[in-house]
Design an enzyme around this catalytic site. Structure first.
Site, PDB file in Angstrom:
ATOM      1  N   ASP A  21       2.591   5.202  -9.828  1.00  0.00           N
ATOM      2  CA  ASP A  21       2.779   5.923 -11.074  1.00  0.00           C
ATOM      3  C   ASP A  21       1.732   7.034 -11.201  1.00  0.00           C
ATOM      4  OD1 ASP A  21       1.076   3.645 -11.109  1.00  0.00           O
ATOM      5  OD2 ASP A  21       1.248   3.401 -13.273  1.00  0.00           O
TER       6      ASP A  21
ATOM      7  N   GLU B 292     -11.114   5.247  -6.569  1.00  0.00           N
ATOM      8  CA  GLU B 292      -9.763   4.691  -6.643  1.00  0.00           C
ATOM      9  C   GLU B 292      -8.837   5.339  -5.625  1.00  0.00           C
ATOM     10  OE1 GLU B 292      -6.291   4.200 -10.064  1.00  0.00           O
ATOM     11  OE2 GLU B 292      -7.747   5.827 -10.187  1.00  0.00           O
TER      12      GLU B 292
END
Length: 538
Positions: free
Chosen positions: A310, A494
């Site tokens: 996403d 991340e």
């Protein structure tokens, strides 16, 4: 694997509850009034106003707040006070809600430590103890667990598999098993594993890695492996729900789609068709500003969140336009490969438990899915595995790392595998590792960004088909980039920019996060591979 007391089920069987009275879940459940209040609050005027007016820069902040009193009293106060000329929404929120806090650790990076020593020192910082019952949106878990870090203060489903790889490589097997048992607890309590252990993640899961977790941690212990069989079958039932109700006139329901020759494959989905509470403003404005069909668009946005990607151009009809999102129309390669693995592991558990008829049943299911992946999800014109739009009856034209999943699961024929690996090397392998897609869109799961889980999928795809040097090359590129960014920032990120390794990654709905669970896990697991190779050479 221990069986949890039934009162947990009564307390937390909430995630199938809908946000509106016109969407009744299939199996009615009893939930605590306190948790039901959260679901109702997400549909209230106060909640919508706080999110749409941007009281907090990050939409996730408000859903992680803890109310200081029950929601009914807060709403009554709001309705009375909002009419005042001097009403200040932010002050009202701060008066009635406690802001989320990350546990205090006094942690700071030590410049004298290398990246791997840093990761070892991070494990305690990212570890959370077993939860106590609280009044926040958190769903309490019975065992300690690792969170990703940054804004992500809770456990996440598919992240955790890659975190577990690092825990196992670091000798932290007990913590890894605790995390596995937390997921078994969620399946036992809710019937599925949610996106994360938050109430606002109601309605969706994430890529189903539970079977890989069980295999990774218990495959050398038959009795332990078999103990997870009830949870494996429950998860499978969740993903296959309504599969016996599909018809040519109504070929799709929830996460299952009927295709040609009575083949049933899976898609990402969500039980609800409303803005995500944790991204309410972003979803609402996308739908409103583009005059989209709200029911279809919200469900596609939520399904995109269930995918873990996403967001990515994988889910868009037009790669540069998020407003063309069509996630629920797409049969994804990765999802169906993971469900093949789940079917195989259920069959294995039944076989080890000497329930051969049941083992044979799931083995046939797995073989049927394998054949479908190698036929329907094989794009012959582009010589790769590709997502399939079942409504348009054609493959999407997005080249992504999802194409490697059949190789990761060892179900690609050698001729197909060679063609896929060539495209991965030619088009997806960049200076810092494997890029997610070749489309530069500004979405965080597109070029030039790369993510640790996809490096692991890619590396093992090369290993599985005898291209060991190429797999090791990817490991070295990725770890070199991780180490470079760590030297410059003192942080594990991340995601990473693998096209221009002098730049940090960008895109997405929130700033770049550090911490970071799955990056740490993959880095440690990859380092162990290199050490084992060096030991063999010596």
């Amino acid at each position: 694997m221990k069986k949890y007391p039934n009162y947990f089920s009564l307390l937390f069987l909430l995630l199938l509850i809908t946000f509106s009275c016109d969407e009744i879940p299939e199996n009615e459940v009893k939930i605590s009034n306190e948790k039901e209040d959260f679901l109702e609050f997400y549909d209230s005027e106060l909640f919508k106003r706080v999110q749409l007016e941007g009281v907090f820069e990050d939409s996730k902040t408000f859903v992680d707040c803890t109310p200081k009193s029950d929601f009914k009293k807060i709403r009554i106060s709001y309705m009375a006070e909002k009419k005042r000329k001097d009403f200040d929404l932010e002050k009202f929120v701060l008066k009635h809600f406690e802001l989320p806090e990350n546990p205090q650790s006094n942690f700071s990076s030590d410049d004298s430590k290398d990246m791997y020593e840093h990761i070892e020192s991070l494990w305690p910082v990212l570890t959370r103890p077993a939860d106590s019952v609280n009044k926040s949106s958190l769903i309490p878990l019975p065992n300690p667990y690792i969170v990703p870090g940054g804004r992500f203060r809770e456990i996440y489903y598919w992240d955790s598999y890659f975190t577990m790889l690092g825990l196992k490589a670091s000798g932290k097997d007990e913590l890894a098993i605790n995390m596995l048992d937390n997921f078994a607890f969620l399946i036992d309590s809710l019937g599925f594993i949610p996106n994360g252990n938050r109430i606002y993640y109601s309605g969706r899961s994430q890529p189903p890695f539970f079977a890989l977790m069980v295999d990774e941690l218990t495959s050398d212990n038959r009795s332990q492996f078999i103990s997870y069989l009830p949870y494996l079958t429950q998860e499978y039932n969740f993903w296959m729900r309504n599969s016996n109700q599909l018809t040519a006139e109504n070929p799709a329901s929830k996460r299952v789609v009927l295709l040609e020759d009575d083949i049933v494959l899976n898609r990402y989905f969500d039980e609800y068709a409303k803005p995500r509470p944790e991204s309410f403003k972003e979803d609402y404005e996308l739908v409103k500003n583009n005059n989209l069909d709200s029911v279809k668009a919200y469900r596609d946005l939520r399904a995109g969140a269930e995918s873990g990607w996403d967001y990515s151009s994988r889910w868009f009809a037009s790669p540069q336009q998020m407003s063309t999102i069509q996630t629920t129309d797409i049969i994804p390669v990765d999802l169906n490969v993971l469900l093949y693995f789940l079917e195989i592991k259920i069959a294995q558990a039944y076989n080890w438990d000497e329930l051969l008829d049941s083992a044979d049943y799931y083995l046939k299911k797995a073989n049927s899915r394998k054949q479908a992946i190698n036929s329907l999800l094989w794009d012959e014109s582009n010589k790769r595995y590709a997502d399939y739009n079942y409504k348009d009856n054609e493959h999407t034209d997005v080249l992504s790392m999802a194409t490697a999943y059949p190789l990761f699961a060892k179900i690609a024929p050698k001729d197909k595998a060679r063609m896929v690996l060539k495209q991965v090397k030619d088009s997806l392998l960049l200076d810092g590792g494997l890029v997610s897609t070749t489309n530069e869109t500004g979405q965080q799961w597109d070029y030039p960004n790369a993510w640790a889980p996809l490096q692991w999928i890619g590396v093992n795809s090369f290993f599985n088909y005898g291209q060991h040097e190429e797999g090791l090359d990817i490991i070295n590129r990725w770890l070199s980039l991780n180490e470079k960014v760590y030297r410059e920032t003192g942080k594990m990120m991340e995601k990473y920019n693998v096209a221009d390794t002098s730049l940090q990654a960008g895109g997405g709905e929130y700033p770049l996060q550090d911490g970071f669970g799955w990056t740490n896990g993959v880095a440690v697991a990859m380092k162990k591979i290199l050490e084992e190779k060096e030991a063999v050479v010596e």
